[in-house]
Write an enzyme that holds these catalytic residues in place. Sequence first.
Site, PDB file in Angstrom:
ATOM      1  N   GLN A 258       0.857  -1.183   0.000  1.00 42.53           N
ATOM      2  CA  GLN A 258       0.000   0.000   0.000  1.00 42.53           C
ATOM      3  C   GLN A 258       0.900   1.243   0.000  1.00 42.53           C
ATOM      4  OE1 GLN A 258      -3.746  -0.479   0.105  1.00 42.53           O
ATOM      5  NE2 GLN A 258      -2.746  -2.333  -0.665  1.00 42.53           N
TER       6      GLN A 258
ATOM      7  N   GLY B 294     -11.859   3.178   3.522  1.00 43.57           N
ATOM      8  CA  GLY B 294     -10.910   2.274   2.885  1.00 43.57           C
ATOM      9  C   GLY B 294      -9.995   2.964   1.891  1.00 43.57           C
ATOM     10  N   HIS B 295      -9.023   2.208   1.396  1.00 47.56           N
ATOM     11  CA  HIS B 295      -8.018   2.795   0.504  1.00 47.56           C
ATOM     12  C   HIS B 295      -8.628   3.285  -0.813  1.00 47.56           C
ATOM     13  CE1 HIS B 295      -6.976  -1.573  -1.031  1.00 47.56           C
ATOM     14  NE2 HIS B 295      -8.191  -1.204  -1.363  1.00 47.56           N
ATOM     15  N   ASN B 296      -8.090   4.403  -1.280  1.00 42.99           N
ATOM     16  CA  ASN B 296      -8.487   5.015  -2.550  1.00 42.99           C
ATOM     17  C   ASN B 296      -9.926   5.539  -2.567  1.00 42.99           C
ATOM     18  OD1 ASN B 296      -6.296   2.752  -3.465  1.00 42.99           O
ATOM     19  ND2 ASN B 296      -6.115   4.622  -4.683  1.00 42.99           N
TER      20      ASN B 296
END
Length: 341
Positions: free
Chosen positions: A209, A250-252
């Site tokens: 990540q 969460g990511h993005n």
Amino acid sequence: MVDTRFHRFAGPVALGALLEQIGLPGLVDGSEAELIISGVAELDLAGPNDLALAAHTSYIEELRRTNAGAVFVSGALRDVVPAGTVGVAADKAHNAFADVLDFLYPSSTRSIIAAGRDDLGAPIFERDVTIGSNVVIGAGVEIGRGTIIGANTVIGAGVTIGRNCTIAANCTIDCAHIGNDVVLHSGVRIGTEGFGWLDFGSSNRKIPQLGRVIIQDRVEVGANSTIDRGALGDTVIGDGTKIDNLVQIGHNCRIGRNCLIAAMSGLSGSTIVEDGVLMGGGVGTSGHVTIGAGSVVHGRAAVTKNWPAGSKLAGAPAQDIRDFWREIAVMRKLSKGDKRG
């Protein structure tokens, strides 16, 4: 492009040599093998010396438009690679790309303090910055005028924090750029690793990540909420948005301006929430969905598909609230029996 303030780069390296390092020699030759890779990036942001990934047919349109120097692709996308871009076809393109990320951005350089980052220099504080007891601040951190950092907070190498922010006690901030007038309540975690895995259910291999968190001005994040950094790109929280306690981003994910997200909500990776969206408590999303501007998502709803601007949603799976209440009315009627006649 991976921000090297947060993730030290082990390149540049020729594409052919890079493939040899990860155990895939011979996939390119000649001038293609001599292409110098100076970073990795998402397809839409990649430049002529960047390596990108297109592992699924959902990437077709972005692949056609990319300016990347080289792209790992699945066999189904081999013929879609544009002229001027080197297509590197691999049986497991995503796994090969993860191998590249591990080689170019070693895990030993990704710790929150990133010991030994002498290239970033000492932290820089503007005037009237207040630092509480037992605060740990990494190399190259920049903190703006009038900002308060609470006790026991840990700020990772390269992080920037704007002016007149309030960072409460026991927070951790990593891989992030934070604007002005931001409030982080106790226990907030910014820039934690996203929940990304390959071969899930078998080896559960972690996907590195390497992205960031961008928090714009006037954002407030409630106690014990978590905002994961992007996988390659950015997780973005827009100007004036307020996030309650115990929320997971969460990511993005990309959250627009002036949104309100109530407690216990969880947004899966790559959820897009446009400007002015209101979310009740316990809302969840399935990821890779867009909720249009000005929408209202009622508590405990589960959003599993895209919704246009101005939607009013309820239920699991979420649906237009008028349809939701019609279904409830019919179910109540059926459960009580039809007393007519």
